[in-house]
Design a protein around this motif. Sequence first.
Motif, PDB file in Angstrom:
ATOM      1  N   HIS A 183       0.859  -1.190   0.000  1.00 16.14           N
ATOM      2  CA  HIS A 183       0.000   0.000   0.000  1.00 16.14           C
ATOM      3  C   HIS A 183       0.893   1.237   0.000  1.00 16.14           C
ATOM      4  N   VAL A 184       0.720   2.086  -0.999  1.00 18.65           N
ATOM      5  CA  VAL A 184       1.526   3.306  -1.105  1.00 18.65           C
ATOM      6  C   VAL A 184       0.602   4.515  -1.039  1.00 18.65           C
ATOM      7  N   LEU A 185       0.967   5.444  -0.169  1.00 22.88           N
ATOM      8  CA  LEU A 185       0.216   6.685   0.028  1.00 22.88           C
ATOM      9  C   LEU A 185       0.978   7.799  -0.681  1.00 22.88           C
ATOM     10  N   VAL A 186       0.283   8.561  -1.515  1.00 26.18           N
ATOM     11  CA  VAL A 186       0.910   9.685  -2.224  1.00 26.18           C
ATOM     12  C   VAL A 186       0.091  10.940  -1.930  1.00 26.18           C
ATOM     13  N   THR A 187       0.759  12.043  -1.585  1.00 24.45           N
ATOM     14  CA  THR A 187       0.061  13.337  -1.543  1.00 24.45           C
ATOM     15  C   THR A 187       0.506  14.153  -2.742  1.00 24.45           C
ATOM     16  N   ALA A 188      -0.398  14.965  -3.268  1.00 28.89           N
ATOM     17  CA  ALA A 188      -0.070  15.739  -4.467  1.00 28.89           C
ATOM     18  C   ALA A 188      -0.889  17.019  -4.521  1.00 28.89           C
ATOM     19  N   GLY A 189      -0.408  17.945  -5.346  1.00 25.13           N
ATOM     20  CA  GLY A 189      -1.125  19.198  -5.565  1.00 25.13           C
ATOM     21  C   GLY A 189      -0.848  20.215  -4.464  1.00 25.13           C
ATOM     22  N   PRO A 190      -1.508  21.359  -4.567  1.00 22.75           N
ATOM     23  CA  PRO A 190      -1.384  22.386  -3.531  1.00 22.75           C
ATOM     24  C   PRO A 190      -2.403  22.127  -2.429  1.00 22.75           C
ATOM     25  N   THR A 191      -2.357  22.893  -1.369  1.00 19.06           N
ATOM     26  CA  THR A 191      -3.529  23.001  -0.496  1.00 19.06           C
ATOM     27  C   THR A 191      -4.066  24.423  -0.625  1.00 19.06           C
ATOM     28  N   HIS A 192      -5.335  24.572  -0.387  1.00 20.01           N
ATOM     29  CA  HIS A 192      -5.993  25.881  -0.380  1.00 20.01           C
ATOM     30  C   HIS A 192      -6.428  26.193   1.048  1.00 20.01           C
ATOM     31  N   GLU A 193      -6.005  27.334   1.530  1.00 24.20           N
ATOM     32  CA  GLU A 193      -6.314  27.743   2.903  1.00 24.20           C
ATOM     33  C   GLU A 193      -7.256  28.933   2.838  1.00 24.20           C
ATOM     34  N   PRO A 194      -8.507  28.746   3.255  1.00 27.64           N
ATOM     35  CA  PRO A 194      -9.498  29.813   3.065  1.00 27.64           C
ATOM     36  C   PRO A 194      -9.203  31.068   3.881  1.00 27.64           C
ATOM     37  N   ILE A 195      -9.395  32.216   3.226  1.00 28.74           N
ATOM     38  CA  ILE A 195      -9.372  33.522   3.903  1.00 28.74           C
ATOM     39  C   ILE A 195     -10.815  33.925   4.213  1.00 28.74           C
ATOM     40  N   ASP A 196     -11.666  33.716   3.236  1.00 28.70           N
ATOM     41  CA  ASP A 196     -13.116  33.911   3.382  1.00 28.70           C
ATOM     42  C   ASP A 196     -13.744  32.975   2.344  1.00 28.70           C
ATOM     43  N   PRO A 197     -15.057  32.996   2.147  1.00 29.50           N
ATOM     44  CA  PRO A 197     -15.646  32.000   1.239  1.00 29.50           C
ATOM     45  C   PRO A 197     -15.175  32.096  -0.216  1.00 29.50           C
ATOM     46  N   VAL A 198     -14.559  33.215  -0.612  1.00 23.30           N
ATOM     47  CA  VAL A 198     -14.185  33.361  -2.030  1.00 23.30           C
ATOM     48  C   VAL A 198     -12.677  33.519  -2.246  1.00 23.30           C
ATOM     49  N   ARG A 199     -11.884  33.527  -1.171  1.00 16.10           N
ATOM     50  CA  ARG A 199     -10.441  33.766  -1.328  1.00 16.10           C
ATOM     51  C   ARG A 199      -9.641  32.723  -0.542  1.00 16.10           C
ATOM     52  N   TYR A 200      -8.428  32.448  -1.040  1.00 18.58           N
ATOM     53  CA  TYR A 200      -7.591  31.480  -0.342  1.00 18.58           C
ATOM     54  C   TYR A 200      -6.118  31.805  -0.517  1.00 18.58           C
ATOM     55  N   ALA A 231      -4.854  31.292   7.112  1.00 20.44           N
ATOM     56  CA  ALA A 231      -5.430  32.421   7.839  1.00 20.44           C
ATOM     57  C   ALA A 231      -5.852  31.904   9.207  1.00 20.44           C
ATOM     58  N   ASP A 232      -5.465  32.618  10.244  1.00 20.34           N
ATOM     59  CA  ASP A 232      -5.718  32.150  11.611  1.00 20.34           C
ATOM     60  C   ASP A 232      -7.208  31.899  11.818  1.00 20.34           C
ATOM     61  N   THR A 233      -8.048  32.838  11.356  1.00 18.15           N
ATOM     62  CA  THR A 233      -9.493  32.592  11.344  1.00 18.15           C
ATOM     63  C   THR A 233     -10.027  32.984   9.969  1.00 18.15           C
ATOM     64  N   ALA A 234     -10.697  32.042   9.313  1.00 19.01           N
ATOM     65  CA  ALA A 234     -11.318  32.344   8.031  1.00 19.01           C
ATOM     66  C   ALA A 234     -12.629  33.082   8.300  1.00 19.01           C
ATOM     67  N   ALA A 235     -12.859  34.175   7.568  1.00 15.66           N
ATOM     68  CA  ALA A 235     -14.100  34.931   7.752  1.00 15.66           C
ATOM     69  C   ALA A 235     -15.276  34.124   7.206  1.00 15.66           C
ATOM     70  N   GLY A 236     -16.402  34.184   7.891  1.00  9.17           N
ATOM     71  CA  GLY A 236     -17.584  33.433   7.465  1.00  9.17           C
ATOM     72  C   GLY A 236     -18.258  34.043   6.240  1.00  9.17           C
ATOM     73  N   GLN A 237     -18.090  35.345   6.073  1.00 12.80           N
ATOM     74  CA  GLN A 237     -18.670  36.058   4.922  1.00 12.80           C
ATOM     75  C   GLN A 237     -17.547  36.722   4.134  1.00 12.80           C
ATOM     76  N   LYS A 238     -17.799  37.034   2.881  1.00 11.68           N
ATOM     77  CA  LYS A 238     -16.813  37.704   2.044  1.00 11.68           C
ATOM     78  C   LYS A 238     -16.372  39.021   2.702  1.00 11.68           C
TER      79      LYS A 238
END
Length: 221
Positions: free
Chosen positions: A14-31, A105-112
């Motif tokens: 069994h081989v585990l691979v991670t790939a791609g970027p991660t996206h870290e939300p700033i608010d619902p439309v930005r990361y 972002a330490d806290t992602a905003a709930g709204q834009k």
Amino acid sequence: PAPGIKGGALAGRHVLVTAGPTHEPIDPVRYIANRSSGKQGYAIAGALAALGARVTLVSGPVSLATPAGVHRIDVESAREMAAAVDAALPADVAVMVAAVADWRADTAAGQKIKKDGSGAPPTLALAENPDILAGLAQNARRPRLLIGFAAETEKVVDHAVAKRARKDADWIVANDVSGDVMGGDSNSIHIVTRDGVESWETMPKADVAHRLAARIADEFA
Ligand code: CTP
Ligand code: CA
């Protein structure tokens, strides 16, 4: 497969691979994210499956097709990736190719978040993400062969040697990104192990993937 490596060399593993970027939300439309096409990690997952391994691919957001024979789990953030990696254990090998965002972002905003009209930009407070590779190295279910990747722009081997020791990985696959490799199709690779450094000639990402899969199979021969 490379010469001397049988098609089923990783059968039963069994081989585990991670790939791609991660996206870290700033608010619902930005990361916040790293630049990563996911191409190298996907190619490695496919090459390992072609050698008979059972492959779990934990993938950040990319626009790539799932390689044949690979079980893919989609995640967005580093913390989701860490949880998915943990849930996929045990594994004989882990190949951590993902370009994990170091901070969220330490806290992602709930709204834009809206411009307030003053011309003063908001301040983003950041928090450090968990190091998934270093965490796996300390895990009671640590894979027998734990491989990290490092994209470096200078002192490639020196940084990779230090990184391997710091994270206690078995190998660091160091990628020289001083040229134009981001999103491109070739990579310039050094494999840093506990025993030394193996430098490969620049080659297409698909060739890197097959050669790395064969090198991994060697460890289980
Ligand atoms: N990695 C990880 N989790 C993180 C950061 C990195 O698992 N939060 C893994 C990557 O997938 C890669 C290896 O660690 O396999 C090296 O990533 P890199 O970003 O080069 O290492 P860092 O320790 O974050 O160092 P740097 O300051 O150079 O970014
Ligand atoms: Ca990093």
